[in-house]
Scaffold this active site. Structure first.
Site, mmCIF file in Angstrom:
data_model
loop_
_atom_site.group_PDB
_atom_site.id
_atom_site.type_symbol
_atom_site.label_atom_id
_atom_site.label_comp_id
_atom_site.label_asym_id
_atom_site.label_seq_id
_atom_site.Cartn_x
_atom_site.Cartn_y
_atom_site.Cartn_z
ATOM 1 N N ASP A 296 12.844 42.625 26.832
ATOM 2 C CA ASP A 296 11.696 42.876 25.954
ATOM 3 C C ASP A 296 12.084 43.803 24.786
ATOM 4 O OD1 ASP A 296 9.111 42.771 25.065
ATOM 5 O OD2 ASP A 296 8.316 44.152 26.566
ATOM 6 N N HIS B 18 15.267 38.252 17.816
ATOM 7 C CA HIS B 18 15.677 37.352 18.908
ATOM 8 C C HIS B 18 17.175 37.030 18.794
ATOM 9 C CE1 HIS B 18 11.646 37.158 20.255
ATOM 10 N NE2 HIS B 18 11.194 36.456 19.234
ATOM 11 N N LEU C 225 29.535 33.466 38.626
ATOM 12 C CA LEU C 225 28.163 33.936 38.378
ATOM 13 C C LEU C 225 27.203 32.760 38.191
ATOM 14 C CD1 LEU C 225 26.135 36.256 37.461
ATOM 15 C CD2 LEU C 225 26.851 35.700 35.136
HETATM 16 C C1 FPP Z 1 10.716 39.511 24.251
HETATM 17 O O1 FPP Z 1 10.697 40.360 23.132
HETATM 18 C C2 FPP Z 1 11.730 38.446 24.070
HETATM 19 C C3 FPP Z 1 11.475 37.096 24.069
HETATM 20 C C4 FPP Z 1 10.118 36.537 24.284
HETATM 21 C C5 FPP Z 1 12.523 36.124 23.813
HETATM 22 C C6 FPP Z 1 13.847 36.402 24.449
HETATM 23 C C7 FPP Z 1 14.888 35.573 23.833
HETATM 24 C C8 FPP Z 1 16.181 35.957 23.639
HETATM 25 C C9 FPP Z 1 16.740 37.231 24.096
HETATM 26 C C10 FPP Z 1 17.158 35.085 22.931
HETATM 27 C C11 FPP Z 1 17.068 33.651 23.206
HETATM 28 C C12 FPP Z 1 17.818 33.226 24.379
HETATM 29 C C13 FPP Z 1 17.651 32.020 24.928
HETATM 30 C C14 FPP Z 1 18.508 31.589 26.075
HETATM 31 C C15 FPP Z 1 16.620 31.080 24.422
HETATM 32 P P1 FPP Z 1 9.375 40.419 22.241
HETATM 33 O O2 FPP Z 1 9.490 39.393 21.168
HETATM 34 O O3 FPP Z 1 8.172 40.287 23.126
HETATM 35 O O4 FPP Z 1 9.464 41.856 21.626
HETATM 36 P P2 FPP Z 1 8.241 42.816 21.217
HETATM 37 O O5 FPP Z 1 7.505 43.122 22.504
HETATM 38 O O6 FPP Z 1 8.930 44.006 20.639
HETATM 39 O O7 FPP Z 1 7.416 42.061 20.227
#
Ligand code: FPP
Length: 240
Positions: A16, A33, A127
């Site tokens: 997150d 991201h 893994l």
């Molecule tokens: C949460 O941060 C993150 C996500 C919803 C997406 C996670 C994706 C990746 C780490 C990269 C992509 C990897 C793959 C395998 C598809 P948030 O956007 O909720 O952050 P915030 O709470 O600060 O808004």
């Protein structure tokens, strides 16, 4: 259980804070991201080197479809980029990839990439990297309940329903190699909730919350958390 070399067999991560990381830098959320994907690559390598058997990441929840089309599109484009850039190295490192969730609903090009990733790594024995994608824990439990209901009504299995039976029908069950329950769940970015992640599987899981935003999370912090996990006193409801 205090063992100076012990490595949890299954670590799950709620990655997150990508959005806040980007906002702090006046960048679009997609840039967050992208940076998050780099952090994910580093942790996959670290988990593999450290001897973690299962690493599960929450990449996209069933609720994430509520985000803008632009952001959702950017996340799935990143998945395609990830497969292109990492497939060879994942195979070199003997990493097997699995998906937890209903990935039939994701955009076609991303689905093709993902299927290539699953197919190409399926015989690896190191893994197991589980990507929770279009995943929601309540949906997973309901899906298992419906599958059991169907199997009982067709006479394939008999009741009563047991904990082991329900576990075996979850995404973490037989279809993905019977993944053990996570010993440790890490959530970054200071939020302290589970957000519909592995609700059944985390009955005895240790939680670790860090304020670090996911793109800033690195191998050193991962190792520090594993070290702190070793000092937790896990009793599983019993007494010493
Ligand atoms: C949460 O941060 C993150 C996500 C919803 C997406 C996670 C994706 C990746 C780490 C990269 C992509 C990897 C793959 C395998 C598809 P948030 O956007 O909720 O952050 P915030 O709470 O600060 O808004």
């Amino acid at each position: 259980m205090i063992n100076s070399n012990y490595v949890p067999s299954h670590v799950a991560i709620i990655m997150d804070g990508n959005g806040r990381w980007a906002e702090k830098r006046f960048l679009p959320r997609a840039a967050g991201h992208n940076a998050g994907m780099k952090a994910m690559k580093e942790i996959v390598k670290a988990a593999s080197t450290l001897g973690v058997k299962h690493l599960t990441v929450y990449a996209f929840s069933t609720e994430n479809w509520k985000r803008s089309q632009e952001e959702v599109g950017a996340i799935f484009k990143l998945l395609i980029k990830y497969v292109k850039s990492e497939l060879m190295e994942l195979n070199q490192n003997n990493v097997k990839v699995k998906v937890l969730g209903d990935y039939s609903a994701i955009p076609e090009a991303a689905k093709e990439s993902l299927e290539q990733l699953l197919e190409s790594t399926k015989n690896n024995t190191g893994l197991q990297f589980n990507i929770a994608l279009n995943y929601g824990s309540r949906m997973e439990i309901v899906r298992a309940a419906n599958a059991i209901n169907e199997a009982i009504s067709k006479g394939i299995i008999c009741g009563p329903i047991t904990e082991d039976m329900l576990s075996s029908y979850l995404y973490t069950g037989v279809e993905n190699g019977s993944i053990p329950d996570p010993e440790l769940i890490i959530r970054t970015s200071g939020e302290q909730r589970l957000s519909n992640f592995l609700l059944w599987q985390c009955a005895y899981t240790e939680f670790f919350f860090t304020d670090t935003l996911w793109p800033d999370f690195d191998k050193d912090e991962f190792e520090r958390i594993l070290e702190s996990f070793r000092n937790r006193d896990r009793r599983f409801g019993g007494r010493k």
